[in-house]
Design a protein around this motif. Structure first.
Motif, PDB file in Angstrom:
ATOM      1  N   ALA A   1     -10.838  25.299 -39.042  1.00 39.87           N
ATOM      2  CA  ALA A   1     -11.389  26.352 -38.172  1.00 39.87           C
ATOM      3  C   ALA A   1     -12.911  26.377 -38.264  1.00 39.87           C
ATOM      4  O   ALA A   1     -13.608  26.480 -37.238  1.00 39.87           O
ATOM      5  CB  ALA A   1     -10.811  27.712 -38.571  1.00 39.87           C
ATOM      6  N   LEU A   2     -13.447  26.288 -39.467  1.00 38.33           N
ATOM      7  CA  LEU A   2     -14.898  26.313 -39.640  1.00 38.33           C
ATOM      8  C   LEU A   2     -15.545  25.082 -39.019  1.00 38.33           C
ATOM      9  O   LEU A   2     -16.617  25.168 -38.416  1.00 38.33           O
ATOM     10  CB  LEU A   2     -15.241  26.402 -41.131  1.00 38.33           C
ATOM     11  CG  LEU A   2     -14.904  27.757 -41.773  1.00 38.33           C
ATOM     12  CD1 LEU A   2     -14.936  27.660 -43.294  1.00 38.33           C
ATOM     13  CD2 LEU A   2     -15.869  28.833 -41.294  1.00 38.33           C
ATOM     14  N   HIS A   3     -14.883  23.938 -39.150  1.00 37.73           N
ATOM     15  CA  HIS A   3     -15.409  22.726 -38.529  1.00 37.73           C
ATOM     16  C   HIS A   3     -15.377  22.860 -36.997  1.00 37.73           C
ATOM     17  O   HIS A   3     -16.339  22.503 -36.306  1.00 37.73           O
ATOM     18  CB  HIS A   3     -14.576  21.525 -38.974  1.00 37.73           C
ATOM     19  CG  HIS A   3     -15.246  20.217 -38.709  1.00 37.73           C
ATOM     20  ND1 HIS A   3     -14.755  19.025 -39.171  1.00 37.73           N
ATOM     21  CD2 HIS A   3     -16.377  19.897 -38.013  1.00 37.73           C
ATOM     22  CE1 HIS A   3     -15.545  18.030 -38.796  1.00 37.73           C
ATOM     23  NE2 HIS A   3     -16.533  18.546 -38.080  1.00 37.73           N
ATOM     24  N   LEU A   4     -14.278  23.394 -36.481  1.00 41.92           N
ATOM     25  CA  LEU A   4     -14.157  23.584 -35.034  1.00 41.92           C
ATOM     26  C   LEU A   4     -15.188  24.591 -34.520  1.00 41.92           C
ATOM     27  O   LEU A   4     -15.705  24.467 -33.402  1.00 41.92           O
ATOM     28  CB  LEU A   4     -12.738  24.062 -34.703  1.00 41.92           C
ATOM     29  CG  LEU A   4     -12.227  23.824 -33.277  1.00 41.92           C
ATOM     30  CD1 LEU A   4     -12.282  22.352 -32.906  1.00 41.92           C
ATOM     31  CD2 LEU A   4     -10.808  24.364 -33.142  1.00 41.92           C
ATOM     32  N   LEU A   5     -15.513  25.583 -35.351  1.00 39.56           N
ATOM     33  CA  LEU A   5     -16.480  26.604 -34.954  1.00 39.56           C
ATOM     34  C   LEU A   5     -17.854  25.990 -34.708  1.00 39.56           C
ATOM     35  O   LEU A   5     -18.520  26.304 -33.718  1.00 39.56           O
ATOM     36  CB  LEU A   5     -16.566  27.685 -36.042  1.00 39.56           C
ATOM     37  CG  LEU A   5     -17.371  28.945 -35.705  1.00 39.56           C
ATOM     38  CD1 LEU A   5     -16.712  29.732 -34.575  1.00 39.56           C
ATOM     39  CD2 LEU A   5     -17.512  29.841 -36.937  1.00 39.56           C
ATOM     40  N   ILE A   6     -18.282  25.091 -35.590  1.00 38.20           N
ATOM     41  CA  ILE A   6     -19.596  24.488 -35.404  1.00 38.20           C
ATOM     42  C   ILE A   6     -19.580  23.469 -34.267  1.00 38.20           C
ATOM     43  O   ILE A   6     -20.548  23.341 -33.516  1.00 38.20           O
ATOM     44  CB  ILE A   6     -20.116  23.849 -36.717  1.00 38.20           C
ATOM     45  CG1 ILE A   6     -21.602  23.477 -36.551  1.00 38.20           C
ATOM     46  CG2 ILE A   6     -19.290  22.663 -37.139  1.00 38.20           C
ATOM     47  CD1 ILE A   6     -22.269  23.041 -37.844  1.00 38.20           C
ATOM     48  N   LEU A   7     -18.442  22.761 -34.077  1.00 36.65           N
ATOM     49  CA  LEU A   7     -18.386  21.743 -33.021  1.00 36.65           C
ATOM     50  C   LEU A   7     -18.357  22.342 -31.622  1.00 36.65           C
ATOM     51  O   LEU A   7     -18.971  21.809 -30.695  1.00 36.65           O
ATOM     52  CB  LEU A   7     -17.148  20.855 -33.211  1.00 36.65           C
ATOM     53  CG  LEU A   7     -17.090  19.963 -34.451  1.00 36.65           C
ATOM     54  CD1 LEU A   7     -15.870  19.070 -34.383  1.00 36.65           C
ATOM     55  CD2 LEU A   7     -18.359  19.133 -34.600  1.00 36.65           C
ATOM     56  N   THR A   8     -17.622  23.456 -31.451  1.00 35.48           N
ATOM     57  CA  THR A   8     -17.434  24.021 -30.112  1.00 35.48           C
ATOM     58  C   THR A   8     -18.511  25.022 -29.731  1.00 35.48           C
ATOM     59  O   THR A   8     -18.611  25.406 -28.559  1.00 35.48           O
ATOM     60  CB  THR A   8     -16.060  24.710 -30.012  1.00 35.48           C
ATOM     61  OG1 THR A   8     -15.961  25.720 -31.026  1.00 35.48           O
ATOM     62  CG2 THR A   8     -14.932  23.701 -30.193  1.00 35.48           C
ATOM     63  N   MET A   9     -19.265  25.504 -30.706  1.00 35.93           N
ATOM     64  CA  MET A   9     -20.371  26.433 -30.469  1.00 35.93           C
ATOM     65  C   MET A   9     -19.905  27.777 -29.884  1.00 35.93           C
ATOM     66  O   MET A   9     -20.678  28.484 -29.247  1.00 35.93           O
ATOM     67  CB  MET A   9     -21.434  25.804 -29.552  1.00 35.93           C
ATOM     68  CG  MET A   9     -21.944  24.474 -30.066  1.00 35.93           C
ATOM     69  SD  MET A   9     -23.376  23.807 -29.202  1.00 35.93           S
ATOM     70  CE  MET A   9     -22.780  23.608 -27.540  1.00 35.93           C
ATOM     71  N   VAL A  10     -18.654  28.140 -30.096  1.00 35.81           N
ATOM     72  CA  VAL A  10     -18.150  29.422 -29.594  1.00 35.81           C
ATOM     73  C   VAL A  10     -18.410  30.504 -30.621  1.00 35.81           C
ATOM     74  O   VAL A  10     -18.789  30.235 -31.767  1.00 35.81           O
ATOM     75  CB  VAL A  10     -16.631  29.351 -29.286  1.00 35.81           C
ATOM     76  CG1 VAL A  10     -16.342  28.348 -28.183  1.00 35.81           C
ATOM     77  CG2 VAL A  10     -15.836  29.015 -30.550  1.00 35.81           C
ATOM     78  N   ARG A  11     -18.196  31.750 -30.221  1.00 32.71           N
ATOM     79  CA  ARG A  11     -18.294  32.876 -31.148  1.00 32.71           C
ATOM     80  C   ARG A  11     -17.034  32.927 -32.006  1.00 32.71           C
ATOM     81  O   ARG A  11     -15.977  32.448 -31.600  1.00 32.71           O
ATOM     82  CB  ARG A  11     -18.497  34.189 -30.385  1.00 32.71           C
ATOM     83  CG  ARG A  11     -19.786  34.203 -29.572  1.00 32.71           C
ATOM     84  CD  ARG A  11     -19.895  35.452 -28.717  1.00 32.71           C
ATOM     85  NE  ARG A  11     -21.125  35.454 -27.927  1.00 32.71           N
ATOM     86  CZ  ARG A  11     -21.236  34.915 -26.714  1.00 32.71           C
ATOM     87  NH1 ARG A  11     -20.178  34.338 -26.141  1.00 32.71           N
ATOM     88  NH2 ARG A  11     -22.385  34.942 -26.066  1.00 32.71           N
ATOM     89  N   LYS A  12     -17.164  33.562 -33.141  1.00 35.95           N
ATOM     90  CA  LYS A  12     -16.076  33.553 -34.127  1.00 35.95           C
ATOM     91  C   LYS A  12     -14.763  34.090 -33.568  1.00 35.95           C
ATOM     92  O   LYS A  12     -13.709  33.459 -33.704  1.00 35.95           O
ATOM     93  CB  LYS A  12     -16.514  34.352 -35.358  1.00 35.95           C
ATOM     94  CG  LYS A  12     -15.523  34.336 -36.507  1.00 35.95           C
ATOM     95  CD  LYS A  12     -16.074  35.107 -37.683  1.00 35.95           C
ATOM     96  CE  LYS A  12     -16.447  36.527 -37.283  1.00 35.95           C
ATOM     97  NZ  LYS A  12     -16.977  37.307 -38.401  1.00 35.95           N
ATOM     98  N   THR A  13     -14.793  35.264 -32.923  1.00 34.47           N
ATOM     99  CA  THR A  13     -13.539  35.853 -32.424  1.00 34.47           C
ATOM    100  C   THR A  13     -12.972  35.055 -31.257  1.00 34.47           C
ATOM    101  O   THR A  13     -11.761  35.070 -31.032  1.00 34.47           O
ATOM    102  CB  THR A  13     -13.746  37.314 -31.987  1.00 34.47           C
ATOM    103  OG1 THR A  13     -14.809  37.380 -31.019  1.00 34.47           O
ATOM    104  CG2 THR A  13     -14.083  38.198 -33.168  1.00 34.47           C
ATOM    105  N   GLU A  14     -13.844  34.355 -30.531  1.00 32.48           N
ATOM    106  CA  GLU A  14     -13.347  33.500 -29.441  1.00 32.48           C
ATOM    107  C   GLU A  14     -12.503  32.367 -30.003  1.00 32.48           C
ATOM    108  O   GLU A  14     -11.582  31.888 -29.349  1.00 32.48           O
ATOM    109  CB  GLU A  14     -14.522  32.955 -28.625  1.00 32.48           C
ATOM    110  CG  GLU A  14     -15.251  34.036 -27.844  1.00 32.48           C
ATOM    111  CD  GLU A  14     -16.649  33.641 -27.387  1.00 32.48           C
ATOM    112  OE1 GLU A  14     -17.360  34.517 -26.857  1.00 32.48           O
ATOM    113  OE2 GLU A  14     -17.032  32.465 -27.572  1.00 32.48           O
TER     114      GLU A  14
END
Length: 405
Positions: free
Chosen positions: A233-246
């Protein structure tokens, strides 16, 4: 000639004994002490308003209210009587103020503040009130909240390692008390007296991870003992540049992995506009692994507590990062978005396409006329960013990216 009233003393009051009937002992200026058959003693105020004798008005019990305080209250009420005002109404208004607690006022304030606002804003405001403000201050009368009370709430939040949440809670309280002042419910704003920089700094709003720090953060994530789904999830968060709740509240129905796209519906976006994320090869690989880990749940990140019919909490990723104890100063997860934007701009990619990738609104006259979605450029940008992040992770050659955790 009328007999002069003799002022009471504490010695005289303590010497008063109960009888089989209640009786009054006079002090001065309308202040009297009623001695009850039980032996308790209660201060009352005797006064005449507009030529008519009024019922005795209770001040409170002695010695809880000492002689000096009872006289001060008598003097305060005597000034009202001299102006032709009723001290009884003053007392009633004070009781109403005490009934109007922070919790009761917050409910009416929230109902007005939340109307027409985005779901994300509503969630944030409710979370601040329910988690931090109301458990600490909810039972207090609105008029009795002091700057010290607000500071105590902030210190309590900071003690659990959340200085930015402490600042956010202070800011929400400040807006609520501004509203209360406008409605003439209070005369001062206790949250405004707590200077923001004494609660927490806003340094995280300017925080951009260096390339080296990106590698440090992600290598620390993959070598930590957090469960595999949270690492991804953390890796996907930085790759997709979305907000956390998104990310944490996403469903599998939003993805088309064969096409490499993720369509986030408008109701889950901050600006309430649908947003398409173009998935890099690395993001698709992560999602493919997550599909196997999600145990056929509709959620990409189902909770491990109880039923899998709900996603993980929005705070789960924060807690996982805090538990790692990384030595990265002032880092918070939202910095991933600012970090991506900064480095992509430095790589020379077009600003409008980067802003669209971040689901930002293009401001000014340019934004009015520019309705382009920059699809092809965004695909290129997302893959370039994923490759950049991968290069930082591979810098120390610590572990293969998708090895078993």
């Amino acid at each position: 000639m009328p007999r002069a009233t003799k002022a009471l003393t504490d010695t005289a009051i303590k010497a008063l004994k109960p009888t089989d009937k209640r009786y009054l002992v006079t002090d001065t200026g309308g202040l009297v002490l009623e001695v009850m058959t039980s032996g308790s003693k209660v201060w009352r105020y005797r006064y005449t308003l507009h030529g008519k004798r009024q019922p005795l008005l209770t001040i409170g019990a002695y010695p809880d209210i000492p002689l000096i305080d009872a006289r001060a209250k008598r003097d305060e009420w005597s000034k009202l009587v001299a102006r032709g005002e009723s001290p009884k109404r003053f007392v009633a208004a004070g009781k109403e103020e005490k009934r109007n607690t922070v919790a009761t006022f917050a409910e009416s304030w929230l109902s007005e503040q939340l109307e027409g606002k985005s779901r994300q804003y509503q969630t944030m405001l409710r979370r601040v009130m329910d988690k931090d403000v109301l458990p600490w201050l909810g039972g207090m009368p609105l008029v009795e909240v002091t700057p010290s009370d607000v500071l105590g709430m902030c210190d309590r939040i900071k003690a659990r390692g959340s200085p930015q949440m402490a600042l956010q809670s202070r800011n929400v309280l400040k807006r609520m008390f501004d509203y209360a002042i406008a409605r003439q419910m209070v005369t001062a704003n206790p949250a405004a007296a707590v200077v923001a920089r004494f609660v927490a700094t806003q340094s995280s709003r300017d925080r951009v991870l260096s390339p080296q720090e990106i590698g440090e953060v992600m290598r620390a994530v993959y070598t930590s003992d957090m469960r595999r789904a949270l690492k991804l999830a953390l890796h996907l968060l930085i790759l997709t540049m979305v907000r956390k709740t998104e990310l944490t509240e996403t469903r599998w129905s939003e993805f088309d992995l064969s096409e490499g796209v993720w369509d986030i519906p408008s109701e889950r976006m901050k600006k309430e506009r649908p947003h398409r994320v173009y998935l890099s090869r690395q993001a698709i690989a992560i999602l493919t692994e997550l599909k196997a880990l999600s145990c056929q749940s509709e959620w990409v990140f189902p909770t491990t507590r109880g039923s899998s019919d709900t996603p993980i909490s929005s705070s789960t990723l924060n807690q996982a990062v805090r538990a790692m104890g990384m030595d990265i100063q002032h880092f918070v997860l939202h910095d991933f978005r600012r970090t991506a934007s900064t480095h992509l701009h430095e790589m020379g990619y077009p600003s409008d396409a980067i802003e669209k990738a971040l689901a930002h609104k293009i401001v000014g006259i340019k934004g009015v006329y520019n309705k382009a979605e920059y699809s092809e450029q965004r695909k290129t940008i997302m893959q370039a960013w994923a490759d950049f992040v991968q290069a930082q992770i591979d810098g120390a050659q610590v572990i293969p990216l998708f090895s078993a955790a």
